[in-house]
Design a protein around this motif. Structure first.
Motif, PDB file in Angstrom:
ATOM      1  N   LEU A 111      33.250 -34.889  51.265  1.00  0.00           N
ATOM      2  CA  LEU A 111      33.439 -35.754  52.427  1.00  0.00           C
ATOM      3  C   LEU A 111      32.086 -36.124  53.040  1.00  0.00           C
ATOM      4  CD1 LEU A 111      35.126 -37.099  54.668  1.00  0.00           C
ATOM      5  CD2 LEU A 111      35.245 -34.868  55.781  1.00  0.00           C
ATOM      6  N   LEU A 112      31.227 -35.127  53.227  1.00  0.00           N
ATOM      7  CA  LEU A 112      29.908 -35.386  53.801  1.00  0.00           C
ATOM      8  C   LEU A 112      29.062 -36.253  52.884  1.00  0.00           C
ATOM      9  CD1 LEU A 112      29.182 -31.826  55.246  1.00  0.00           C
ATOM     10  CD2 LEU A 112      29.656 -33.906  56.558  1.00  0.00           C
ATOM     11  N   TYR A 113      29.200 -36.053  51.577  1.00  0.00           N
ATOM     12  CA  TYR A 113      28.450 -36.871  50.625  1.00  0.00           C
ATOM     13  C   TYR A 113      28.885 -38.331  50.718  1.00  0.00           C
ATOM     14  CZ  TYR A 113      26.314 -38.407  46.258  1.00  0.00           C
ATOM     15  OH  TYR A 113      25.552 -39.075  45.327  1.00  0.00           O
ATOM     16  N   ARG A 114      30.182 -38.560  50.866  1.00  0.00           N
ATOM     17  CA  ARG A 114      30.676 -39.933  51.024  1.00  0.00           C
ATOM     18  C   ARG A 114      30.025 -40.612  52.225  1.00  0.00           C
ATOM     19  NH1 ARG A 114      37.294 -39.949  50.482  1.00  0.00           N
ATOM     20  NH2 ARG A 114      37.444 -39.386  48.255  1.00  0.00           N
ATOM     21  N   LEU A 115      29.901 -39.866  53.320  1.00  0.00           N
ATOM     22  CA  LEU A 115      29.401 -40.454  54.555  1.00  0.00           C
ATOM     23  C   LEU A 115      27.892 -40.646  54.560  1.00  0.00           C
ATOM     24  CD1 LEU A 115      31.520 -38.538  57.236  1.00  0.00           C
ATOM     25  CD2 LEU A 115      31.750 -40.934  56.597  1.00  0.00           C
ATOM     26  N   PHE A 116      27.158 -39.630  54.092  1.00  0.00           N
ATOM     27  CA  PHE A 116      25.723 -39.588  54.383  1.00  0.00           C
ATOM     28  C   PHE A 116      24.808 -39.489  53.161  1.00  0.00           C
ATOM     29  CE2 PHE A 116      27.790 -37.378  58.101  1.00  0.00           C
ATOM     30  CZ  PHE A 116      27.570 -38.395  59.029  1.00  0.00           C
ATOM     31  N   HIS A 117      25.316 -39.660  51.928  1.00  0.00           N
ATOM     32  CA  HIS A 117      24.479 -39.377  50.760  1.00  0.00           C
ATOM     33  C   HIS A 117      23.241 -40.271  50.690  1.00  0.00           C
ATOM     34  CE1 HIS A 117      26.946 -42.708  49.237  1.00  0.00           C
ATOM     35  NE2 HIS A 117      25.950 -42.959  48.396  1.00  0.00           N
ATOM     36  N   GLU A 118      23.338 -41.498  51.216  1.00  0.00           N
ATOM     37  CA  GLU A 118      22.183 -42.385  51.151  1.00  0.00           C
ATOM     38  C   GLU A 118      21.044 -41.898  52.031  1.00  0.00           C
ATOM     39  OE1 GLU A 118      23.334 -46.351  51.999  1.00  0.00           O
ATOM     40  OE2 GLU A 118      24.466 -46.613  50.135  1.00  0.00           O
ATOM     41  N   ARG A 119      21.356 -41.110  53.027  1.00  0.00           N
ATOM     42  CA  ARG A 119      20.345 -40.590  53.950  1.00  0.00           C
ATOM     43  C   ARG A 119      19.961 -39.146  53.649  1.00  0.00           C
ATOM     44  NH1 ARG A 119      17.063 -43.703  56.963  1.00  0.00           N
ATOM     45  NH2 ARG A 119      18.175 -45.393  58.013  1.00  0.00           N
ATOM     46  N   GLY A 120      20.643 -38.520  52.712  1.00  0.00           N
ATOM     47  CA  GLY A 120      20.288 -37.155  52.336  1.00  0.00           C
ATOM     48  C   GLY A 120      20.893 -36.109  53.253  1.00  0.00           C
ATOM     49  N   VAL A 121      22.082 -35.644  52.903  1.00  0.00           N
ATOM     50  CA  VAL A 121      22.761 -34.656  53.737  1.00  0.00           C
ATOM     51  C   VAL A 121      22.578 -33.270  53.133  1.00  0.00           C
ATOM     52  CG1 VAL A 121      24.955 -35.102  52.554  1.00  0.00           C
ATOM     53  CG2 VAL A 121      24.972 -33.984  54.776  1.00  0.00           C
ATOM     54  N   ARG A 122      22.253 -32.307  53.987  1.00  0.00           N
ATOM     55  CA  ARG A 122      22.101 -30.910  53.575  1.00  0.00           C
ATOM     56  C   ARG A 122      23.215 -30.090  54.213  1.00  0.00           C
ATOM     57  NH1 ARG A 122      17.344 -28.299  55.557  1.00  0.00           N
ATOM     58  NH2 ARG A 122      17.152 -29.878  57.193  1.00  0.00           N
ATOM     59  N   VAL A 123      23.842 -29.223  53.435  1.00  0.00           N
ATOM     60  CA  VAL A 123      24.877 -28.340  53.974  1.00  0.00           C
ATOM     61  C   VAL A 123      24.361 -26.906  53.990  1.00  0.00           C
ATOM     62  CG1 VAL A 123      26.778 -29.805  53.224  1.00  0.00           C
ATOM     63  CG2 VAL A 123      25.963 -28.003  51.724  1.00  0.00           C
ATOM     64  N   PHE A 124      24.912 -26.130  54.900  1.00  0.00           N
ATOM     65  CA  PHE A 124      24.532 -24.729  55.044  1.00  0.00           C
ATOM     66  C   PHE A 124      25.748 -23.848  54.777  1.00  0.00           C
ATOM     67  CE2 PHE A 124      21.881 -27.409  57.697  1.00  0.00           C
ATOM     68  CZ  PHE A 124      20.615 -27.051  57.256  1.00  0.00           C
ATOM     69  N   GLU A 125      25.542 -22.579  54.787  1.00  0.00           N
ATOM     70  CA  GLU A 125      26.614 -21.649  54.422  1.00  0.00           C
ATOM     71  C   GLU A 125      27.833 -21.835  55.311  1.00  0.00           C
ATOM     72  OE1 GLU A 125      27.346 -16.853  53.759  1.00  0.00           O
ATOM     73  OE2 GLU A 125      25.375 -17.605  54.337  1.00  0.00           O
ATOM     74  N   ALA A 126      28.985 -21.970  54.670  1.00  0.00           N
ATOM     75  CA  ALA A 126      30.230 -22.165  55.414  1.00  0.00           C
ATOM     76  C   ALA A 126      30.649 -20.873  56.107  1.00  0.00           C
ATOM     77  CB  ALA A 126      31.334 -22.637  54.475  1.00  0.00           C
ATOM     78  N   GLU A 127      31.398 -21.037  57.211  1.00  0.00           N
ATOM     79  CA  GLU A 127      31.854 -19.906  58.006  1.00  0.00           C
ATOM     80  C   GLU A 127      33.375 -19.891  58.011  1.00  0.00           C
ATOM     81  OE1 GLU A 127      30.152 -21.140  61.640  1.00  0.00           O
ATOM     82  OE2 GLU A 127      28.094 -21.061  60.870  1.00  0.00           O
ATOM     83  N   ASN A 128      33.957 -18.713  57.890  1.00  0.00           N
ATOM     84  CA  ASN A 128      35.415 -18.580  57.836  1.00  0.00           C
ATOM     85  C   ASN A 128      36.043 -18.732  59.220  1.00  0.00           C
ATOM     86  OD1 ASN A 128      35.443 -18.043  55.049  1.00  0.00           O
ATOM     87  ND2 ASN A 128      35.015 -15.885  55.402  1.00  0.00           N
ATOM     88  N   VAL A 129      37.311 -19.126  59.219  1.00  0.00           N
ATOM     89  CA  VAL A 129      38.122 -19.178  60.433  1.00  0.00           C
ATOM     90  C   VAL A 129      39.389 -18.373  60.180  1.00  0.00           C
ATOM     91  CG1 VAL A 129      39.334 -20.646  62.083  1.00  0.00           C
ATOM     92  CG2 VAL A 129      37.252 -21.487  60.957  1.00  0.00           C
ATOM     93  N   VAL A 130      39.725 -17.481  61.101  1.00  0.00           N
ATOM     94  CA  VAL A 130      40.874 -16.590  60.931  1.00  0.00           C
ATOM     95  C   VAL A 130      41.762 -16.678  62.173  1.00  0.00           C
ATOM     96  CG1 VAL A 130      41.638 -14.207  60.589  1.00  0.00           C
ATOM     97  CG2 VAL A 130      39.530 -15.007  59.500  1.00  0.00           C
ATOM     98  N   ALA A 131      43.062 -16.833  61.970  1.00  0.00           N
ATOM     99  CA  ALA A 131      44.011 -16.785  63.082  1.00  0.00           C
ATOM    100  C   ALA A 131      44.261 -15.328  63.430  1.00  0.00           C
ATOM    101  CB  ALA A 131      45.315 -17.476  62.710  1.00  0.00           C
TER     102      ALA A 131
END
Length: 341
Positions: free
Chosen positions: A260-280
């Motif tokens: 999803l992020l690549y679709r939006l921002f790949h032309e500008r170079g998007v960097r992702v960081f370690e994902a964080e869990n969510v727990v109910a």
């Protein structure tokens, strides 16, 4: 001589993983942000109450927004989002305990909700909320004062309220997108709920600067022309890209956050960081409920005694906690309360 090393690049992960928050940064636009995708965790939050679909959708938006904001906390504490309004859903409370636990509750008027649905406005989040206020609270415990920001809800939804909050309280250019969907399953299996959210913030670093936008003075004569600050080109571009995002992309179980992020921002170079869990997970317990009851006055406790017992139900998870009256009040006080009832 030092060799120039290109930043490490890789294709975006194809596997979509629910109940995660993915932080990211777009260097070319001086934008940072987060994507949240909720599946099983949202279902677990909603399962504790028999909410109508419209209320589930609204509460799902509130949970996604709270996780987006609360997961930015770098301290041990809680982020609480709460609305109090005059709409059919007059109360929303979402409690995020860092780093990953979330619980939520909604209160609604069934008759008013049914009337709204009969009028064809049952899915309108802004109408469900009505007018009132939204409060966002950071609670780091007894040793630190609470921080709270409050914004008015004036017939708009949670996205608009979030934008107003950041303009008014943080003065950080921010855009938020939220989406919730009910996913139907074949073979008569029970449906499930999904939510997604994206938050982007303009935070220039080297060579950049923020142009603060003056808040409306409130007492200016009607018709007065107010100064308008020009937006940075990079921020205008970032907003334009976010505006292309469709709801289905935020809740698509086959589309990963990275793609999803690549679709939006790949032309500008998007960097992702370690994902964080969510727990109910609800934070209620026998001990916590006892501490709350102990803080009540004698008169307040008297009204809770029935047949020599005090029963408390957690509004978030629906769990019941039972106490003998003397456990909370003392034997003599409990006898008097039982006799009065």
């Amino acid at each position: 001589m030092t060799a120039h090393t290109e930043p490490h690049t890789r294709p975006p992960a194809a596997e979509a993983v629910d109940d995660r928050v993915t932080p990211f940064h777009v260097d070319g636009l001086d934008v940072r942000g987060r994507v949240v995708r909720l599946g099983t965790a949202l279902d677990a939050v909603l399962a504790h109450h028999d909410y109508p679909p419209a209320v589930k959708r609204l509460l799902g938006e509130a949970v996604a927004l709270t996780v987006l904001l609360g997961s930015t906390l770098k301290i041990t504490g809680r982020f609480i989002l709460q609305t109090r309004t005059d709409g059919p859903v007059d109360l929303l409370v979402v409690d995020f305990t860092a780093p990953q636990d979330v619980r939520a509750y909604a209160r609604f008027n069934a008759e008013r909700l049914a009337a709204m649905q009969a009028a064809g406005r049952g899915g309108d989040s802004a109408a469900l909320l009505g007018h009132g206020h939204l409060a966002m609270t950071i609670d780091q415990g007894l040793s630190v004062n609470r921080y709270q920001g409050v914004v008015a809800l004036e017939g708009a939804g949670l996205e608009a309220a979030a934008h107003q909050y950041f303009t008014q309280s943080e003065q950080i250019p921010t855009r938020v997108r939220l989406a919730v969907a009910e996913e139907m399953h074949p073979g008569g299996a029970a449906s499930s709920w999904r939510a997604g959210g994206l938050m982007v913030q303009f935070l220039p670093t080297e060579g950049g600067h923020l142009r603060p936008v003056d808040l409306h003075p409130g007492d200016a004569p009607e018709g007065t022309a107010l100064p308008q600050a020009e937006e940075e080109d990079a921020w205008m571009e970032a907003q334009s890209l976010v505006a292309t995002l469709e709801d289905i992309e935020l809740v698509d179980s086959d589309l990963s956050s990275e793609r999803l992020l690549y679709r939006l921002f790949h032309e500008r170079g998007v960097r992702v960081f370690e994902a964080e869990n969510v727990v109910a997970r609800c934070s209620c317990s026998q001990e916590r409920v006892m501490n709350v009851l102990s803080s009540f006055s004698r008169e307040e406790r008297d009204t809770l005694v029935e047949d020599g017992r005090i029963t408390v139900t957690c509004e978030f998870c629906g769990r019941n906690y039972g106490f003998r009256a003397e456990e909370v009040m003392g034997a003599d006080e409990a006898d008097e309360a039982s006799a009065a009832n």
